[in-house]
Design a protein around this motif. Sequence first.
Motif, mmCIF file in Angstrom:
data_model
loop_
_atom_site.group_PDB
_atom_site.id
_atom_site.type_symbol
_atom_site.label_atom_id
_atom_site.label_comp_id
_atom_site.label_asym_id
_atom_site.label_seq_id
_atom_site.Cartn_x
_atom_site.Cartn_y
_atom_site.Cartn_z
ATOM 1 N N PRO A 211 82.364 4.617 -32.379
ATOM 2 C CA PRO A 211 81.312 5.644 -32.302
ATOM 3 C C PRO A 211 81.816 6.981 -32.822
ATOM 4 O O PRO A 211 83.027 7.238 -32.874
ATOM 5 C CB PRO A 211 81.032 5.723 -30.794
ATOM 6 N N THR A 212 80.909 7.836 -33.210
ATOM 7 C CA THR A 212 81.280 9.205 -33.550
ATOM 8 C C THR A 212 81.701 9.934 -32.272
ATOM 9 O O THR A 212 81.397 9.489 -31.156
ATOM 10 C CB THR A 212 80.107 9.954 -34.187
ATOM 11 N N HIS B 213 69.060 8.913 -28.714
ATOM 12 C CA HIS B 213 68.713 7.497 -28.638
ATOM 13 C C HIS B 213 69.478 6.755 -27.544
ATOM 14 O O HIS B 213 69.456 5.519 -27.507
ATOM 15 C CB HIS B 213 68.963 6.816 -29.989
ATOM 16 N N LEU B 214 70.142 7.478 -26.662
ATOM 17 C CA LEU B 214 70.898 6.852 -25.584
ATOM 18 C C LEU B 214 69.923 6.505 -24.445
ATOM 19 O O LEU B 214 69.723 7.273 -23.507
ATOM 20 C CB LEU B 214 72.001 7.794 -25.097
ATOM 21 N N GLN C 268 80.496 12.634 -31.174
ATOM 22 C CA GLN C 268 79.288 13.095 -30.496
ATOM 23 C C GLN C 268 78.652 11.970 -29.692
ATOM 24 O O GLN C 268 78.222 12.174 -28.550
ATOM 25 C CB GLN C 268 78.303 13.638 -31.542
ATOM 26 N N GLU C 269 78.634 10.762 -30.267
ATOM 27 C CA GLU C 269 78.074 9.612 -29.547
ATOM 28 C C GLU C 269 78.914 9.275 -28.315
ATOM 29 O O GLU C 269 78.375 8.983 -27.244
ATOM 30 C CB GLU C 269 78.009 8.399 -30.481
ATOM 31 N N SER D 51 72.906 12.773 -28.074
ATOM 32 C CA SER D 51 72.518 11.466 -28.599
ATOM 33 C C SER D 51 71.141 11.085 -28.063
ATOM 34 O O SER D 51 71.027 10.425 -27.028
ATOM 35 C CB SER D 51 73.564 10.408 -28.192
ATOM 36 N N ALA E 104 78.291 11.691 -25.495
ATOM 37 C CA ALA E 104 77.042 11.387 -24.783
ATOM 38 C C ALA E 104 77.242 10.227 -23.808
ATOM 39 O O ALA E 104 76.733 10.255 -22.683
ATOM 40 C CB ALA E 104 75.944 11.056 -25.787
ATOM 41 N N GLU E 105 77.996 9.201 -24.234
ATOM 42 C CA GLU E 105 78.272 8.072 -23.335
ATOM 43 C C GLU E 105 79.015 8.541 -22.083
ATOM 44 O O GLU E 105 78.684 8.138 -20.959
ATOM 45 C CB GLU E 105 79.132 7.022 -24.059
#
Length: 607
Positions: free
Chosen positions: A265-266, A323-324, A268-269, A321, A272-273
């Motif tokens: 993942p990036t 779309h999370l 940034q992604e 993110s 968010a996780e």
Amino acid sequence: MQTKLLFLRRSLASFLLVLPTACHAVGQSAQAGRAVKPGLSQSGALLGALISIRRNDVATASKALMAATRSGAPEPLRELALLYALIDAKPEAARDVHRIATMQRNSPLAHFTLGTEEIAQGQWPGARAQFTPLMKGPHSVFNNLAASLVALTWYGQGERAKAVASLQESGRKPDDWLSRFLLMRVMAADNPSNPKLKPMFQAAARQIDAAPTVIQIWFIQFEAAWQNANEHSDKALSLLSRLRQRDASKIFAAGLTPEYLTLRPTGQEMAAEILMLYASALSEATSLAASGAQGPSIDPEALQLAKRYQSAVLGRALYLSPHLTLARLQLAQLQRDDAHLGDASVTLSAVTHDDPFYIAVALQKLDLALRREDTGAALNELKEVSAAFPKDVDFLTMRATLEMSLSQFGNALQHCNMALQRISPTDRRQGELLYCRGAAREKLGDRDAAGRDYNLALEHDPDNAGLLNNIGYGGILRQEAPEKSLALVRRAHELNPESSEANDSYGWGLMMVHGDVATALPLLTKAIEKHPDDPEIGYHLGVAYWYHGMEDEARTEWTRALDAKPDVATHDALTAALKGAPPPLGTRIITPHHAGRDARKSDPSKP
């Protein structure tokens, strides 16, 4: 099973003990009051904020706190204003987040907010500069998140070795799922075939049942992605299959595939996780703090404020993110629990039907529709869910119940039969399903079959107050076996004397079978106290008033019930009553004041 996030629970409990001072500061500042602009005083803004916070009105509280910050509010209030701006769904609140955060440069919440802004802009050194003070700064809800965030900035900067070293140096505790997850995530991103990962996954698997549900789902999904990347697709599919077999996670896992989670993942992604998982840990710790399981119980206002922090963390996860979906589900649940149904619907509206978590989203939308009393919308969402779980008895039962309320009696009968075919004769759900099937058959005109189902339902579950009440009340309405029906609602009332439904049914039965207004009136009064907007209870109470010689009170109650949008049958009964034609009483006792209005006699020996 309780999870083992002991370090986080203790930290959160300590933090919660000091949270009420912020709300106290609102009240103190409101009392002090200073003039700021023509027509606006700080005291007025603060008083409005305090009232809105008490009323759980996030948008109004955010607006009032924002007004206070523009007039030089003290630091605790600026902190509260930033928190409410972060969780307020309105665009103008989002515009104010940066302004307030820069005013609060030394506050943990401001560091967290500005750090996530730096991440969104790809400024990893700047993000690290914001997160580092959280590791050693004043005690806050972000202390246990800080080490992971600092390590994350190295990952985002492309320095994976430094990210691993940072996590290993931070003194990770054995039950710290967050840093364990991040460490393994960074190692897998660097080299999916790293031999050190296998024993780490094995150790995690032995302890995963102790983690909150969201962490369980994400960790097992991560392992499935790792197995798949290492050409073990059979093991990946087996992991997801086991996840679908768990009651707590089957809805979430319904659409997951091994490919859903990328191993690289990036930054940034991944940030968010981490925020999403931390919010899940906060939720579990807050629940335990509320129960007093970790020490003295926490002040309710402090608990509400703790939930605000959860919402803020989830909001920043979605900021990084959008779309999370699992973060959306958590945030919508918090909004729903706060009775902000509109905000929860907006949060879920961004999720499309092809999202792997859409079944869980549909289930939440179903819950929101039921809370809005929109049965049609609820049934549409339930169709989405039951399509994914066509053999699930609970969903079949819920579908039949909704279809009954929408007068889709044939469909309800079909789904009751499907559910009954899938459970054993000793299953505890037999009674309620037999009752539901009986009700559908009755509506379809098959009274004999309905009666058999009702009797079977009571045989299976003789002390189920809901069944006793529903079957007995239906018999009273139909004037079938009135003494037996009255005995059933009496038993329901004995089992659950605080239930408004039981009080209403028993009160109505006493009047309609025995004409016993004196005993019925306090029962119906108690029922209306819990459900003042229920038109059917209002109608029944009005009848009791009428035969008790309280005609004005009866008309008032009927008029109020008529305004409460009753169903067709209750509407017709209310209209007739207001024209002076309430239903006649039973035959044992007739209240003297209105004895002449009833065509039947008061002598119980004469039918």
